[in-house]
Design an enzyme around this catalytic site. Sequence first.
Site, PDB file in Angstrom:
ATOM      1  N   PHE A 149      -6.276  -6.001   0.311  1.00 31.74           N
ATOM      2  CA  PHE A 149      -6.892  -6.777  -0.446  1.00 31.74           C
ATOM      3  C   PHE A 149      -7.822  -6.306  -1.740  1.00 31.74           C
ATOM      4  O   PHE A 149      -8.185  -7.017  -2.724  1.00 31.74           O
ATOM      5  CB  PHE A 149      -7.810  -7.777   0.171  1.00 31.74           C
ATOM      6  CG  PHE A 149      -8.951  -6.968   0.562  1.00 31.74           C
ATOM      7  CD1 PHE A 149     -10.383  -7.036  -0.237  1.00 31.74           C
ATOM      8  CD2 PHE A 149      -9.201  -6.305   1.815  1.00 31.74           C
ATOM      9  CE1 PHE A 149     -11.506  -6.392   0.158  1.00 31.74           C
ATOM     10  CE2 PHE A 149     -10.244  -5.691   2.368  1.00 31.74           C
ATOM     11  CZ  PHE A 149     -11.476  -5.740   1.698  1.00 31.74           C
ATOM     12  N   GLU A 206      -2.951 -11.292   2.649  1.00 35.19           N
ATOM     13  CA  GLU A 206      -3.097 -12.598   2.890  1.00 35.19           C
ATOM     14  C   GLU A 206      -4.568 -13.163   2.186  1.00 35.19           C
ATOM     15  O   GLU A 206      -4.585 -14.477   1.806  1.00 35.19           O
ATOM     16  CB  GLU A 206      -3.074 -13.175   4.263  1.00 35.19           C
ATOM     17  CG  GLU A 206      -4.244 -12.756   5.195  1.00 35.19           C
ATOM     18  CD  GLU A 206      -3.604 -11.580   5.967  1.00 35.19           C
ATOM     19  OE1 GLU A 206      -4.151 -11.224   6.881  1.00 35.19           O
ATOM     20  OE2 GLU A 206      -2.932 -10.655   5.140  1.00 35.19           O
ATOM     21  N   THR A 261      -4.830   5.725   3.688  1.00 34.38           N
ATOM     22  CA  THR A 261      -5.781   5.130   4.586  1.00 34.38           C
ATOM     23  C   THR A 261      -7.124   5.278   4.352  1.00 34.38           C
ATOM     24  O   THR A 261      -7.339   5.040   3.128  1.00 34.38           O
ATOM     25  CB  THR A 261      -5.420   5.360   6.164  1.00 34.38           C
ATOM     26  OG1 THR A 261      -5.644   6.796   6.422  1.00 34.38           O
ATOM     27  CG2 THR A 261      -4.154   5.154   6.798  1.00 34.38           C
ATOM     28  N   CYS A 316     -11.178   2.918  -1.571  1.00 30.03           N
ATOM     29  CA  CYS A 316     -11.012   4.092  -0.680  1.00 30.03           C
ATOM     30  C   CYS A 316     -11.363   5.433  -1.646  1.00 30.03           C
ATOM     31  O   CYS A 316     -11.420   6.397  -1.162  1.00 30.03           O
ATOM     32  CB  CYS A 316      -9.606   4.213  -0.219  1.00 30.03           C
ATOM     33  SG  CYS A 316      -8.331   4.500  -1.535  1.00 30.03           S
TER      34      CYS A 316
END
Length: 487
Positions: free
Chosen positions: A152, A179, A251, A284
Site C-alpha cells: 500500500f 486492497e 521485505t 522501507c
Amino acid sequence: MAEIRKLKNYINGEWVESKTDQYEDVINPATKEVMCQVPISTREDVEYAVRSASEAFQTWSKTAVPRRARILFNYQQLLQQNKEELARLITLENGKNTTEALGEVGRGIENVEFAAGAPSLMMGDSLASIATDVEAANYRYPIGVVGGIAPFNFPMMVPCWMFPMAISLGNTFILKPSERTPLLTEKLAELFEQAGLPKGVFNVVHGAHDVVNGVLEHPDIKAISFVGSKPVGEYVFKKGSEHLKRVQALTGAKNHTIVLNDAHLEDTVTNIIGAAFGSAGERCMACAVVTVEEGIADEFMAKLQEKAADIKIGNGLDDGVFLGPVIREDNKKRTHSYIEKGIEEGARLLCDGRENATEDGYFVGPTIFDNVTTDMTIWKDEIFAPVLSVIRVKNLKEAVDIANQSEFANGACLFTSNANAIRYFRENIDAGMLGINLGVPAPMAFFPFSGWKSSFFGTLHANGKDSVDFYTRKKVVTARYPSPDFN
C-alpha cells in the site's frame, strides 16, 4: 446516500466482476471516508487471469521488441500527462502529501522510461570464433506469465518496478495490488490500455490471501515479484520456490543513519526529518535509527526536536501539510503500543506522536526517542510509522557495529565530510543501499534495489540489470559453418 462503487478486476482487457461476494472498504486515511469497495477475489478469478495472460503471451512474446518499446513510450507519455490525477489518487488512498505523491509518480514514470529501452536491454552477445569455423551467440527470451504482489505504501512506484519491465521484455503480467490502495492501479490499467497494450498482457486481480496463494501455486505463473513485510515476504519466497518459480521478495527494514561530529548539522537534520517522517514513516527506506557521535549529540537533538515541532500534520491535499496519516486504525494502535513499549523499556521520549492524533483520521505525529539501546523492542522491530530512535555513540566503528546487529539490511546513511570515514562506512556496513550526506538512499531505476539479510529473499533484485535477468531466460546457440571454397 450515494451508492458505494464496487471495483472490478481487469482481465483480458476488460473490467469484470469478481466471483466473490466479499468486499472490503477502501478508506481515505485522513478522513475515514469510504471511497469505494474492493473485491476480495477468488482462485477462480486468478485462474481466469492466468488463462488470459497465457494466451496473450503466445503473441506478445513474439511481438517485435521495438513495437513493445513504442507502447511503453506511449504509456510514459500518458502517465506524464495524467501525473496530477495520479498523485491525487495516491494522496486520497495512502494519505501522503501532494508533493510526496507527485514524487512517487515521477519515480514510477522513471521506471517506465527505463523499461522502454527494451531493444537495448534485450540484446544478447556473441563470439565470432570459439573454435575453427564455430561461433556462439547468447539470446534473451521472456519467461512467460509473471505475478506481482504490491504493498500500500507506494501504490504507483512499486508496481512500476515490476510490470513495465516484465511486459517490455515480452512477458505478460498479473498484478495483485494492495486492497487498501486499488484506485491508483485502476488508473494505471486504463492508461496502459490507451497506450495500445493488447488484451491479456496486463491483468489486475484484487484480493487477499486466496489471490496470493493462487498466484504462488499456479503452475503457469513462472515468476513472482513481491514487496511487503518480512513475514509475508518470507512466506512468498518459500511458497513460490516450493512451486518452482523464480521469486524476488523485497521485505522489511530498520535503516540506520550515522551522524559524525564533522557533519553539516543543519543539512543533516533537514535530511533526517524528511527520511524519518516523510510518508508517515511507512516506507522501507525510512530512517528508523540515528546513531550520533557524542560530541555533536546535544546540539543535534535540540535541532531535531525544533524541526519536528514545526511539522504540519493533516490531510495531504491541504497546503503546507508535511505529515499525513498512517494507513489504518490498526496501524495507529500498533504505533501507540510501540511508543508505550519504548517508555516501558527505558527510552527517553522527547516527541510524543500520540499528542497529535485527531478524531478525523489515522494520524500519528513525529515521535522521537533518545537514549535507545539495542536490547529495546523499538530498536529491533520494524515499526513502519513516524517513530525515530536515537543512540549516542563514541565513534564510527561503534555506530557501524550497532547497525550491523540488526536483522535487516536494506539501507544505511552516513553524514560526514571525512573521506576516510565514508570509505570505512562503505566497506564495513551490512546494507545493500548506502547514502552519503543524504537521507533516503533509494536508487534510480537503472540500479538494483538491493537489500541484504532479512530485507530481501531471492537472488535477483528489482530494477536495473537485475530486473532484466529476472524477467528473461537465455538461449545459447553454438554453430559450425564449414569454410566454403570460394576460389
